[in-house]
Scaffold this active site. Sequence first.
Site, PDB file in Angstrom:
ATOM      1  N   PRO A   2       1.010  -1.124   0.314  1.00  8.97           N
ATOM      2  CA  PRO A   2      -0.065  -0.107   0.108  1.00  8.97           C
ATOM      3  C   PRO A   2       0.898   1.386   0.330  1.00  8.97           C
ATOM      4  O   PRO A   2       1.465   1.335   0.842  1.00  8.97           O
ATOM      5  CB  PRO A   2      -0.674   0.338   1.205  1.00  8.97           C
ATOM      6  CG  PRO A   2      -0.933  -1.338   1.669  1.00  8.97           C
ATOM      7  CD  PRO A   2       0.583  -2.038   0.972  1.00  8.97           C
ATOM      8  N   GLU A   3       0.763   2.786  -0.703  1.00 17.16           N
ATOM      9  CA  GLU A   3       1.204   3.568  -0.502  1.00 17.16           C
ATOM     10  C   GLU A   3       0.270   4.658  -0.229  1.00 17.16           C
ATOM     11  O   GLU A   3      -1.064   4.083  -0.034  1.00 17.16           O
ATOM     12  CB  GLU A   3       2.212   3.642  -2.051  1.00 17.16           C
ATOM     13  CG  GLU A   3       2.479   2.687  -3.040  1.00 17.16           C
ATOM     14  CD  GLU A   3       3.284   2.900  -4.535  1.00 17.16           C
ATOM     15  OE1 GLU A   3       3.366   4.240  -4.919  1.00 17.16           O
ATOM     16  OE2 GLU A   3       2.976   1.520  -5.295  1.00 17.16           O
ATOM     17  N   LYS A  58       3.644   6.344   3.796  1.00 17.66           N
ATOM     18  CA  LYS A  58       2.446   5.103   4.019  1.00 17.66           C
ATOM     19  C   LYS A  58       2.605   4.962   5.533  1.00 17.66           C
ATOM     20  O   LYS A  58       2.227   3.128   5.811  1.00 17.66           O
ATOM     21  CB  LYS A  58       3.981   3.585   3.606  1.00 17.66           C
ATOM     22  CG  LYS A  58       3.878   4.985   2.189  1.00 17.66           C
ATOM     23  CD  LYS A  58       4.557   3.624   1.166  1.00 17.66           C
ATOM     24  CE  LYS A  58       5.553   3.477  -0.229  1.00 17.66           C
ATOM     25  NZ  LYS A  58       5.858   2.477  -0.147  1.00 17.66           N
ATOM     26  N   ARG A 111       2.721  -9.905   8.354  1.00 19.77           N
ATOM     27  CA  ARG A 111       4.189 -10.868   8.115  1.00 19.77           C
ATOM     28  C   ARG A 111       5.495  -9.768   8.549  1.00 19.77           C
ATOM     29  O   ARG A 111       6.295 -10.054   8.874  1.00 19.77           O
ATOM     30  CB  ARG A 111       4.378 -11.727   7.061  1.00 19.77           C
ATOM     31  CG  ARG A 111       2.974 -12.656   6.966  1.00 19.77           C
ATOM     32  CD  ARG A 111       2.515 -13.745   8.573  1.00 19.77           C
ATOM     33  NE  ARG A 111       1.419 -14.234   8.685  1.00 19.77           N
ATOM     34  CZ  ARG A 111       1.052 -15.349   9.364  1.00 19.77           C
ATOM     35  NH1 ARG A 111       1.757 -15.234  10.558  1.00 19.77           N
ATOM     36  NH2 ARG A 111       0.096 -15.456   9.075  1.00 19.77           N
ATOM     37  N   ARG A 260      14.116  -3.323  -8.630  1.00 21.61           N
ATOM     38  CA  ARG A 260      12.474  -2.731  -8.412  1.00 21.61           C
ATOM     39  C   ARG A 260      12.654  -3.375 -10.650  1.00 21.61           C
ATOM     40  O   ARG A 260      13.282  -2.796 -11.108  1.00 21.61           O
ATOM     41  CB  ARG A 260      12.230  -1.649  -7.937  1.00 21.61           C
ATOM     42  CG  ARG A 260      12.680  -1.382  -6.114  1.00 21.61           C
ATOM     43  CD  ARG A 260      12.694   0.130  -6.180  1.00 21.61           C
ATOM     44  NE  ARG A 260      12.922   0.848  -5.103  1.00 21.61           N
ATOM     45  CZ  ARG A 260      12.120   0.584  -3.898  1.00 21.61           C
ATOM     46  NH1 ARG A 260      10.819  -0.291  -4.171  1.00 21.61           N
ATOM     47  NH2 ARG A 260      12.630   0.720  -2.889  1.00 21.61           N
TER      48      ARG A 260
END
Length: 272
Positions: A2-3, A58, A111, A260
């Site tokens: 999530p950003e 975030k 996690r 990335r």
Amino acid sequence: MPELPEMENYRRMLSASILNRPISKVIVNREKSINVPSAEFVSNLIGSKVIFVERRGKHLIFHLNDGRRLLLHLMLGGLLYMTRGSEERPSRSTQIEIEFGDKVLYFIGLRLGYLHMISAKEAEEVLSQLGPELLDRRMTKERFVSLMMKRRGALKSLLVNQHAFAGIGNCYADEIAFDAKIHPAAKIQNMNEETLEQLFESIQKVLREATDGGGYIEMPFTEDDHLTGQYNEQCKVYDREGEPCVRCGTEIVKVEQTGRKVFYCPTCQHEQ
């Protein structure tokens, strides 16, 4: 992961759902997701109220009525889900569950993520390491250009650097670069003022549209939530490898840049 748009979407929905409702029950299914013993975490929350939900990059910060904070970072795979009354609980395993009367907030996939109970001072220290907020009203075009002119390196690497600017990750870095017609590997130090101004406009446009569009996370926040995840269909390049560019028809490509994955149009986006 999530950003900014996903976390801001969560913040808005939480603010409309849980504020000033006494916490009636807390379940910790994974002690590694918190920073204090489970018994202490639970006893300190029972009876408390969340009076304000803040987003910083975030992170979400739940301000409690006793002055403490719950600091949330969902990291990779983290999600939030809320039920009410007799609605079914999520099918996935939960790490933490917090009940606000008839509403239950589930923390899923923690996690790597965490929900830490800390003091206001500790929260301030943790968050002070983050760069400025790109949607803050104090982030003017002039300030952005000035900050960028002091930076070096590839565009995408800078955009996802949380110490430079808070909140952007892989998805929106690619979407912003596409909107600005700049190659993700383009060097910041080679960009002129006009290019940087266009980049600022693209950042504002993409982040605001993505936030208002519910972000790209597919799982809804509640049973009747029809907004969360709707922006996924509006992404132009992210996770669109092999699809035609919406501007020129060239196939979107995926490459790897400093570990990335990067999605871009090789025709529309230039390295300056």
